[in-house]
Scaffold this motif. Sequence first.
Motif, PDB file in Angstrom:
ATOM      1  N   GLY A   1       0.820  -1.214   0.000  1.00  0.00           N
ATOM      2  CA  GLY A   1       0.000   0.000   0.000  1.00  0.00           C
ATOM      3  C   GLY A   1       0.847   1.253   0.000  1.00  0.00           C
ATOM      4  O   GLY A   1       0.563   2.222  -0.724  1.00  0.00           O
ATOM      5  N   ALA A   2       1.915   1.258   0.810  1.00  0.00           N
ATOM      6  CA  ALA A   2       2.806   2.418   0.864  1.00  0.00           C
ATOM      7  C   ALA A   2       3.505   2.640  -0.466  1.00  0.00           C
ATOM      8  O   ALA A   2       3.619   3.779  -0.946  1.00  0.00           O
ATOM      9  N   LEU A   3       3.990   1.568  -1.088  1.00  0.00           N
ATOM     10  CA  LEU A   3       4.666   1.685  -2.375  1.00  0.00           C
ATOM     11  C   LEU A   3       3.711   2.162  -3.462  1.00  0.00           C
ATOM     12  O   LEU A   3       4.090   2.973  -4.323  1.00  0.00           O
ATOM     13  N   ALA A   4       2.489   1.672  -3.444  1.00  0.00           N
ATOM     14  CA  ALA A   4       1.498   2.122  -4.429  1.00  0.00           C
ATOM     15  C   ALA A   4       1.216   3.611  -4.270  1.00  0.00           C
ATOM     16  O   ALA A   4       1.099   4.350  -5.263  1.00  0.00           O
ATOM     17  N   ALA A   5       1.127   4.073  -3.033  1.00  0.00           N
ATOM     18  CA  ALA A   5       0.898   5.498  -2.791  1.00  0.00           C
ATOM     19  C   ALA A   5       2.087   6.326  -3.247  1.00  0.00           C
ATOM     20  O   ALA A   5       1.932   7.383  -3.877  1.00  0.00           O
ATOM     21  N   ALA A   6       3.308   5.861  -2.935  1.00  0.00           N
ATOM     22  CA  ALA A   6       4.505   6.582  -3.363  1.00  0.00           C
ATOM     23  C   ALA A   6       4.573   6.648  -4.878  1.00  0.00           C
ATOM     24  O   ALA A   6       4.973   7.678  -5.451  1.00  0.00           O
ATOM     25  N   GLY A   7       4.181   5.573  -5.549  1.00  0.00           N
ATOM     26  CA  GLY A   7       4.158   5.574  -7.006  1.00  0.00           C
ATOM     27  C   GLY A   7       3.168   6.581  -7.559  1.00  0.00           C
ATOM     28  O   GLY A   7       3.458   7.300  -8.529  1.00  0.00           O
ATOM     29  N   THR A   8       2.003   6.645  -6.939  1.00  0.00           N
ATOM     30  CA  THR A   8       1.000   7.626  -7.367  1.00  0.00           C
ATOM     31  C   THR A   8       1.509   9.043  -7.155  1.00  0.00           C
ATOM     32  O   THR A   8       1.362   9.915  -8.028  1.00  0.00           O
ATOM     33  N   LEU A   9       2.118   9.278  -6.000  1.00  0.00           N
ATOM     34  CA  LEU A   9       2.677  10.600  -5.716  1.00  0.00           C
ATOM     35  C   LEU A   9       3.751  10.969  -6.734  1.00  0.00           C
ATOM     36  O   LEU A   9       3.822  12.113  -7.198  1.00  0.00           O
ATOM     37  N   PHE A  10       4.596   9.994  -7.091  1.00  0.00           N
ATOM     38  CA  PHE A  10       5.665  10.262  -8.049  1.00  0.00           C
ATOM     39  C   PHE A  10       5.108  10.649  -9.420  1.00  0.00           C
ATOM     40  O   PHE A  10       5.607  11.569 -10.073  1.00  0.00           O
ATOM     41  N   ILE A  11       4.065   9.957  -9.845  1.00  0.00           N
ATOM     42  CA  ILE A  11       3.451  10.271 -11.136  1.00  0.00           C
ATOM     43  C   ILE A  11       2.891  11.693 -11.130  1.00  0.00           C
ATOM     44  O   ILE A  11       3.104  12.473 -12.063  1.00  0.00           O
ATOM     45  N   ILE A  12       2.176  12.032 -10.063  1.00  0.00           N
ATOM     46  CA  ILE A  12       1.606  13.390  -9.967  1.00  0.00           C
ATOM     47  C   ILE A  12       2.721  14.431  -9.880  1.00  0.00           C
ATOM     48  O   ILE A  12       2.708  15.428 -10.594  1.00  0.00           O
TER      49      ILE A  12
END
Length: 235
Positions: free
Chosen positions: A90-101
């Motif tokens: 879950g944390a990695l998925a959130a970090a990935g989303t943040l990175f894309i944005i």
Amino acid sequence: MKKLFAEFFGTYWLVFGGCGSALFAAGIPNLGIGFAGVALAFGLTVLTMAYAVGHISGGHFNPAVSFGLWAGGRFPAKDLIPYIVAQCIGALAAAGTLFIIWSGKAGNAINNTQAGAFASNGYGAFSPDGYSLASAFIAEFVLTLFFLLVILGATDKFANGRFAGIAIGLALTLIHLISIPITNTSVNPARSLSQAIFTGGEPLSQVWLFWVAPILGAIVAGFLYKTLLQNHDAA
């Protein structure tokens, strides 16, 4: 599986909301939320998800919390690994989303030679205010210990459980108010790992501290609460 999905979504929201506030909202001139705003954002993520999915999984959203609840006799050892895996994903998925944005703005690039890059944690030259490894370890250990004491006390069967989420969320806010300048605040190994993986470099090599110190602090808190504070005699 419902419990693991609850931990995934809860940890995702914690990282997305907390680290996202640091990345997008903290430093905007005249309008930025600053350290206090980031601290509140982290507290609000836990508070909101505690009420949203806490009744499904227990609302850990943090490997250290899972270890602390195990040490306090509130969580079975067999569920530790599945919970921690769900939290890290879950944390990695959130970090990935943040990175894309975050990458959608011209000029944004992760400078992994800078303290706090991509909301990462660190000590020494990678501490926001230059605190040493020893200072960082002590801060993360002590703050996680007290975070678990709050969690264990607020969710005790003799406590008023309706307000547990508020107490836990405010405790995490206070923790961030204290320690953002020291380590950029972890007390959560999954949150530290996710940002460090995207940052790379020295922040990734320092991530061990943000696993070891919080987990040790949480385990000590669990044993302390179970042996010294828990009311075993109340009816």
